[in-house]
Structures are given as structure tokens and as C-alpha cells.
Design a protein around this motif. Sequence first.
Motif: not given
Length: 303
Positions: A1-18, A196-199, A201-206
Motif C-alpha cells: 500500500m503506498n503512502e497516498y492510499n494510506y493517507s486516504l484510508n486514514y482520512i476516510d476513517e476519521l470521516e466515518s467516525e465523525a 482538517v486541511w487534507n480533508y 483539499v480532498r473535499e474541495n470545501i470552500p
Amino acid sequence: MNEYNYSLNYIDELESEAIYILREVWAQFQNPVILFSGGKDSIVVTHLAKKAFYPSKIPFALMHVDTGHNFPETIKFRDDLIEELDARLIVGSVQESIDMGRVAEEKGKNATRNALQITTLLDAIESNKVDCAIGGGRRDEEKARAKERFFSHRDDFGQWDPKNQRPELWNIFNGKYFEGEHFRAFPISNWTEMDVWNYIVRENIPIPSLYLAHEREVVRRNDSWIPNSEYLILEENEEIVTKKIRFRTLGDITITGGIESDADTTEKVVEEVSAMRQTERGNRTDDKRSETAMEDRKKQGYF
């Protein structure tokens, strides 16, 4: 698993928890609201609420404690977002609290309305019969924040006792309360500023333009660049200069210090934040008043 996919999975876990916590709030309480400051964390919480209840509208009203000393950009962003979401906005006015004699205005060059928000917030919670106020607090922000639970119990005076919080084992949350009590909920407690900042960017939140580097008139004070405004009281040795700055956290225009920066996009902000070692609240003058400034305010009913 590369670093990029790991980062996405980690953010997905935080999102699901929230999202899970937001749904628990809706399931357990009768009249919850989102505490909306116009800052990035409350914006992310609002975005998460959109995802949690899509395709329905957000079931929560947004509550804003207006000190009267906000950045104009923050108020415009708030009003535009409310219109976009077709959500209900509840505003608690610190100026009204002052006019009614509920609180007294501070005096002097370092005067702030930050602590005055406590009374206004508690009055708004009581008058609107709010039983849970959802905030964007994160445990990495400040040592007092690190003591919070996801469901934070407040007594019938709106006060917080860090030594008397309920256990949260296996993601089981106890939202039961007696008449007059209420809860605060913090769905992004486990997030960091970088998350928060990675999210964003990923979600393109204004976000408000204040978070991105731009030229602004400022004064150097308490190791921060304080914005020039109608509320700023200059000392003899202080000079207004123009600097390219951005803000890591948003509060009153009187207490929020900026940093010199060239990060004029969210992607550049992520790069900049990754190299920083000082907490984002290090430029908030209200937190520099004492070692326990934040905890003291929280015990009285602060966010």
C-alpha cells in the motif's frame, strides 16, 4: 500500500467516525445545533453533517455567537453558507448581552469580548432549549481540549468538570441528562490541524479567504501580526504596516494574530502546516493571558 492510499484510508476513517458521532447526536438529543464560528473546523463539521444526512438537508440549526468584533469576511461567509444550505441560523449577540447588563465590556488596549461569549452562548442555549451543541474542537489544539470526550456533559449552570466526564467505551455514548443540563459534542476530536486541511483539499470545501495569504494592514503585537481595524488601539511605539499574511485560526479581529506567509492556495497551506511546530492557537492573545486561560473559560461554559 503506498503512502497516498494510506493517507486516504486514514482520512476516510476519521470521516466515518465523525459521521457516526453526528448521527448519534441526532438519535439521542431532541434539539441539537452546530456551533458555527465561520472557522475551518466548524465548516468541516457542517460539511460532515451534509454527508451524514444526504440527500436530506442538514437537520441541525447553526448557532453563531456574534461578538460584534468579527472579521467582515467571516460574517459574509456565514451568511452565504446559510443561504446555500437553506439552514436555520441562530445568532447570539454579545452586544445585546452588554446592552442588557448581562456582561461588562473590557477596557484597555488588549480588551477582548472573548470571555463575554460565555454568557451569550449559555443564554442562547437556554432560550432556544438546545440540549446538545456540536462544536469543532480538536484535542490537538490546546491541553484543555485534550481532556474532552466526544460527548461532553455540562451541568445546569452550563459548566464543564473535566474530572467528572462519562466513560466512552467501544464507541458507546451516554447522552442522558437532567432538566437544565446539556451536552457539547465534538465529532472531529481525533483530527489534527493537518487532517482538517487534507480533508478540505480532498473535499474541495470552500473556506474564508482569511486562511489564505493576502496583503493586509497589521500591527506587530505579542509576537503576532494583529489586523488593523476600528477596534485597534495603537500604542506610541506601534506602527501599521502592510504584510502578506494568513490566519491559522479565526476569532475576533481584535485577538487573532496572523503569520507571514506565501500560502495562497489550500495545497500550499497543507505544505506550510506540515513544517510548523507551534500550535495554531499560538497566535491567539486570549490564550496567552495565563497557562490555564482556555481551561478556565471552558469550565465556565466556553466552547
